[in-house]
Design a protein around this motif. Structure first.
Motif, PDB file in Angstrom:
ATOM      1  N   PRO A 285       0.798  -1.231   0.000  1.00 39.92           N
ATOM      2  CA  PRO A 285       0.000   0.000   0.000  1.00 39.92           C
ATOM      3  C   PRO A 285       0.827   1.276   0.000  1.00 39.92           C
ATOM      4  CG  PRO A 285      -0.033  -1.042   2.170  1.00 39.92           C
ATOM      5  CD  PRO A 285       0.636  -2.008   1.250  1.00 39.92           C
ATOM      6  N   ASP A 286       2.098   1.180   0.337  1.00 40.60           N
ATOM      7  CA  ASP A 286       2.930   2.386   0.411  1.00 40.60           C
ATOM      8  C   ASP A 286       3.600   2.735  -0.922  1.00 40.60           C
ATOM      9  OD1 ASP A 286       2.347   2.619   3.116  1.00 40.60           O
ATOM     10  OD2 ASP A 286       4.053   1.347   3.692  1.00 40.60           O
ATOM     11  N   VAL A 287       3.423   1.882  -1.933  1.00 40.57           N
ATOM     12  CA  VAL A 287       4.059   2.131  -3.236  1.00 40.57           C
ATOM     13  C   VAL A 287       3.139   3.012  -4.082  1.00 40.57           C
ATOM     14  CG1 VAL A 287       4.892   1.089  -5.369  1.00 40.57           C
ATOM     15  CG2 VAL A 287       5.323  -0.031  -3.158  1.00 40.57           C
ATOM     16  N   THR A 288       3.682   4.107  -4.562  1.00 41.90           N
ATOM     17  CA  THR A 288       2.917   5.032  -5.403  1.00 41.90           C
ATOM     18  C   THR A 288       3.514   5.046  -6.798  1.00 41.90           C
ATOM     19  OG1 THR A 288       2.421   6.435  -3.502  1.00 41.90           O
ATOM     20  CG2 THR A 288       2.126   7.404  -5.687  1.00 41.90           C
ATOM     21  N   PRO A 289       2.781   4.613  -7.811  1.00 42.01           N
ATOM     22  CA  PRO A 289       3.314   4.607  -9.172  1.00 42.01           C
ATOM     23  C   PRO A 289       3.396   6.024  -9.735  1.00 42.01           C
ATOM     24  CG  PRO A 289       1.018   3.935  -9.190  1.00 42.01           C
ATOM     25  CD  PRO A 289       1.405   4.067  -7.755  1.00 42.01           C
ATOM     26  N   PRO A 290       4.231   6.246 -10.728  1.00 39.29           N
ATOM     27  CA  PRO A 290       4.312   7.573 -11.350  1.00 39.29           C
ATOM     28  C   PRO A 290       2.966   7.985 -11.928  1.00 39.29           C
ATOM     29  CG  PRO A 290       6.139   6.167 -12.048  1.00 39.29           C
ATOM     30  CD  PRO A 290       5.180   5.292 -11.324  1.00 39.29           C
ATOM     31  N   ALA A 291       2.660   9.265 -11.818  1.00 39.23           N
ATOM     32  CA  ALA A 291       1.386   9.774 -12.328  1.00 39.23           C
ATOM     33  C   ALA A 291       1.569  11.206 -12.789  1.00 39.23           C
ATOM     34  CB  ALA A 291       0.310   9.693 -11.257  1.00 39.23           C
ATOM     35  N   TYR A 292       1.071  11.491 -13.999  1.00 32.78           N
ATOM     36  CA  TYR A 292       1.173  12.830 -14.578  1.00 32.78           C
ATOM     37  C   TYR A 292      -0.171  13.214 -15.184  1.00 32.78           C
ATOM     38  CZ  TYR A 292       5.949  11.030 -14.443  1.00 32.78           C
ATOM     39  OH  TYR A 292       7.127  10.455 -14.043  1.00 32.78           O
ATOM     40  N   PRO A 293      -0.626  14.435 -14.951  1.00 33.71           N
ATOM     41  CA  PRO A 293      -1.906  14.851 -15.539  1.00 33.71           C
ATOM     42  C   PRO A 293      -1.869  14.723 -17.063  1.00 33.71           C
ATOM     43  CG  PRO A 293      -1.120  16.463 -13.931  1.00 33.71           C
ATOM     44  CD  PRO A 293       0.007  15.508 -14.172  1.00 33.71           C
ATOM     45  N   ALA A 294      -2.953  14.182 -17.636  1.00 33.95           N
ATOM     46  CA  ALA A 294      -3.029  14.006 -19.087  1.00 33.95           C
ATOM     47  C   ALA A 294      -4.290  14.640 -19.659  1.00 33.95           C
ATOM     48  CB  ALA A 294      -2.969  12.521 -19.442  1.00 33.95           C
ATOM     49  N   GLY A 295      -4.919  15.532 -18.882  1.00 29.45           N
ATOM     50  CA  GLY A 295      -6.068  16.276 -19.366  1.00 29.45           C
ATOM     51  C   GLY A 295      -7.371  15.509 -19.254  1.00 29.45           C
ATOM     52  N   GLU A 296      -8.456  16.247 -19.057  1.00 29.41           N
ATOM     53  CA  GLU A 296      -9.813  15.698 -19.074  1.00 29.41           C
ATOM     54  C   GLU A 296      -9.989  14.500 -18.144  1.00 29.41           C
ATOM     55  OE1 GLU A 296     -10.826  14.848 -23.107  1.00 29.41           O
ATOM     56  OE2 GLU A 296     -10.560  16.918 -23.767  1.00 29.41           O
ATOM     57  N   GLY A 297      -9.492  14.638 -16.932  1.00 32.28           N
ATOM     58  CA  GLY A 297      -9.673  13.579 -15.945  1.00 32.28           C
ATOM     59  C   GLY A 297      -8.869  12.325 -16.216  1.00 32.28           C
ATOM     60  N   ARG A 298      -7.819  12.461 -17.018  1.00 32.12           N
ATOM     61  CA  ARG A 298      -6.989  11.313 -17.367  1.00 32.12           C
ATOM     62  C   ARG A 298      -5.590  11.480 -16.774  1.00 32.12           C
ATOM     63  NH1 ARG A 298      -9.108   8.515 -21.791  1.00 32.12           N
ATOM     64  NH2 ARG A 298      -7.131   8.212 -22.863  1.00 32.12           N
ATOM     65  N   THR A 299      -4.947  10.354 -16.537  1.00 31.63           N
ATOM     66  CA  THR A 299      -3.626  10.350 -15.910  1.00 31.63           C
ATOM     67  C   THR A 299      -2.679   9.461 -16.712  1.00 31.63           C
ATOM     68  OG1 THR A 299      -4.613  10.654 -13.717  1.00 31.63           O
ATOM     69  CG2 THR A 299      -2.343   9.834 -13.801  1.00 31.63           C
ATOM     70  N   LYS A 300      -1.468   9.963 -16.919  1.00 26.92           N
ATOM     71  CA  LYS A 300      -0.440   9.186 -17.617  1.00 26.92           C
ATOM     72  C   LYS A 300       0.489   8.560 -16.585  1.00 26.92           C
ATOM     73  CE  LYS A 300       2.680  11.480 -19.942  1.00 26.92           C
ATOM     74  NZ  LYS A 300       3.296  12.256 -21.059  1.00 26.92           N
ATOM     75  N   THR A 301       0.793   7.280 -16.790  1.00 28.31           N
ATOM     76  CA  THR A 301       1.773   6.618 -15.933  1.00 28.31           C
ATOM     77  C   THR A 301       2.938   6.145 -16.791  1.00 28.31           C
ATOM     78  OG1 THR A 301       2.083   5.032 -14.140  1.00 28.31           O
ATOM     79  CG2 THR A 301       0.780   4.294 -16.041  1.00 28.31           C
ATOM     80  N   SER A 302       3.926   5.569 -16.153  1.00 24.38           N
ATOM     81  CA  SER A 302       5.190   5.250 -16.829  1.00 24.38           C
ATOM     82  C   SER A 302       5.237   3.799 -17.301  1.00 24.38           C
ATOM     83  CB  SER A 302       6.359   5.505 -15.876  1.00 24.38           C
ATOM     84  OG  SER A 302       7.558   4.929 -16.352  1.00 24.38           O
ATOM     85  N   ALA A 303       5.405   3.620 -18.595  1.00 21.33           N
ATOM     86  CA  ALA A 303       5.554   2.262 -19.140  1.00 21.33           C
ATOM     87  C   ALA A 303       6.824   1.610 -18.613  1.00 21.33           C
ATOM     88  CB  ALA A 303       5.563   2.314 -20.669  1.00 21.33           C
ATOM     89  N   ALA A 304       7.894   2.385 -18.498  1.00 27.51           N
ATOM     90  CA  ALA A 304       9.158   1.823 -18.006  1.00 27.51           C
ATOM     91  C   ALA A 304       8.996   1.304 -16.578  1.00 27.51           C
ATOM     92  CB  ALA A 304      10.258   2.880 -18.071  1.00 27.51           C
ATOM     93  N   TRP A 305       8.281   2.057 -15.756  1.00 27.86           N
ATOM     94  CA  TRP A 305       8.039   1.631 -14.364  1.00 27.86           C
ATOM     95  C   TRP A 305       7.230   0.332 -14.351  1.00 27.86           C
ATOM     96  CZ3 TRP A 305       3.993   0.591 -11.088  1.00 27.86           C
ATOM     97  CH2 TRP A 305       4.241   0.655  -9.710  1.00 27.86           C
TER      98      TRP A 305
END
Length: 372
Positions: A285-305
């Motif tokens: 539960p303490d692990v937070t994946p990468p997250a970046y705003p991608a507009g319109e209620g969407r979030t981009k995460t990291s494929a490499a991660w």
């Protein structure tokens, strides 16, 4: 087999005038024209060095109903081992024109060389796109981006041949439908053949555009939003890319790749919640994946991660196609691979990430005669 034939060259009114020899190759190897160095031969290969030759070759193929494959720098192609049954058209046009801050590039210009020339000219806007392999004509198709810059922010117009109308058209930025690694040209790949790309750069007294990417700013010891000397920004990006095997080097098999093989997933709110639940279940539960705003209620995460946390670490694999030893997002040919070897690895990664996190990775390179 090499053949030479003569093609009519149109005058300004479209009438045929002098005949010039055009070189063709039959049963032509395509692997040397790609950064993966993979793929079988084409039935026919034409190399076009002018816009007129590009248009003529496309019109000829369309009139004959021949399948057509456009090749630029070959840095974003995965060609099947059986090759391509049709005409491959290699765009090798040249043209670099600066007028103040306005830049026009022929589609066949080597992109990384063009970036270096704009930096030498003291113009900002694409300096953080240094080292990206391929040709200028591919940049609007993919909306090429890296280290906080995307070409869509500086492209003003794209000149392309429209195969549906048989005309050359000029599309302003607003009509290119740019999005993350996407564009109108990628959405309808059989319609447009890019001929020229026009940019509006910035004269910032020798300084870069404001740095947006945290890794770049950290490497330079500055804050995000700061400007640095253009040459310094370019050199820093080249070092960062080289450290990840993302600058072409014939002696380094980590660069026998298409760069990032997968795009970063963009998730809606429901998908993001499900993803976070899978992360918590698998990693805690303490692990937070990468997250970046991608507009319109969407979030981009990291494929490499995702790839790394699913167990596919740097250097993964025992066969001739493996994950890069420098970057988990690059799949590589270690020298003896086939396209089938590469695709087997890609499918293994896609399946593993989906099983681990419920996210389906999408390949960034264009596949020819094959699919994941």
């Amino acid at each position: 087999m090499l053949a030479r034939r003569q093609r009519p060259r149109p005058d300004q009114r479209g009438r045929s005038r002098t005949l010039e020899p055009v070189q063709e190759l039959h049963d032509a190897p395509l692997a040397p024209l790609t950064t993966f160095r993979l793929g079988g031969p084409a039935t026919r290969l034409i190399t076009a060095t002018t816009d007129a030759e590009v248009v003529a070759a496309v019109r000829e193929a369309d009139a004959a109903g021949t399948e057509l494959l456009i090749i630029g720098g070959g840095s974003n192609l995965v060609i099947g081992d059986q090759g391509f049954a049709g005409t491959a058209l290699r765009i090798a046009t040249t043209g670099f024109a600066l007028d103040g801050t306005k830049l026009e590039l022929a589609a066949g210009e080597v992109w990384t060389d063009a970036v270096a020339r704009t930096v030498d000219a003291g113009l900002a806007g694409i300096e953080c796109l240094a080292g990206i392999p391929g040709s200028a004509g591919a940049t609007p198709i993919q909306n090429v981006g890296a280290y906080g810059q995307e070409v869509s922010s500086v492209i003003t117009e794209v000149v392309a041949y429209d195969r549906s109308t048989g005309e050359t058209v000029t599309l302003p930025n607003a009509e290119c439908a740019f999005a993350y690694r996407h564009s109108r040209f990628k959405a309808d790949p059989s319609r447009y053949v890019v001929l020229r790309v026009r940019f509006e750069l910035e004269d910032a007294d020798g300084l870069s555009a404001p740095l947006k990417y945290p890794e770049t700013a950290r490497a330079l010891g500055v804050e995000a939003g700061d400007r640095v000397p253009l040459a310094t920004a370019r050199e820093t990006v080249l070092k960062l890319r080289a450290g990840k095997g993302m600058v072409l080097d014939p002696e380094d098999h980590d660069t026998w790749s298409a760069g990032s093989f997968f795009t970063n997933p963009i998730l809606d709110a429901e998908e993001l919640a499900a993803f976070h639940a899978r992360v918590a279940d698998r990693l805690g539960p303490d692990v937070t994946p990468p997250a970046y705003p991608a507009g319109e209620g969407r979030t981009k995460t990291s494929a490499a991660w995702l790839i790394d946390r699913a167990g596919f670490t740097k250097g993964y694999g025992t066969g001739p196609a493996r994950i890069s030893t420098k970057h988990t997002l690059a799949l590589t040919n270690r020298g003896e691979a086939t396209t089938d070897d590469l695709l087997a690895l890609a499918r293994e990664v896609v399946t593993g990430v989906r099983d681990a996190f419920g996210v389906t990775l999408v390949n960034e390179p264009v596949t020819v005669g094959v699919s994941l």
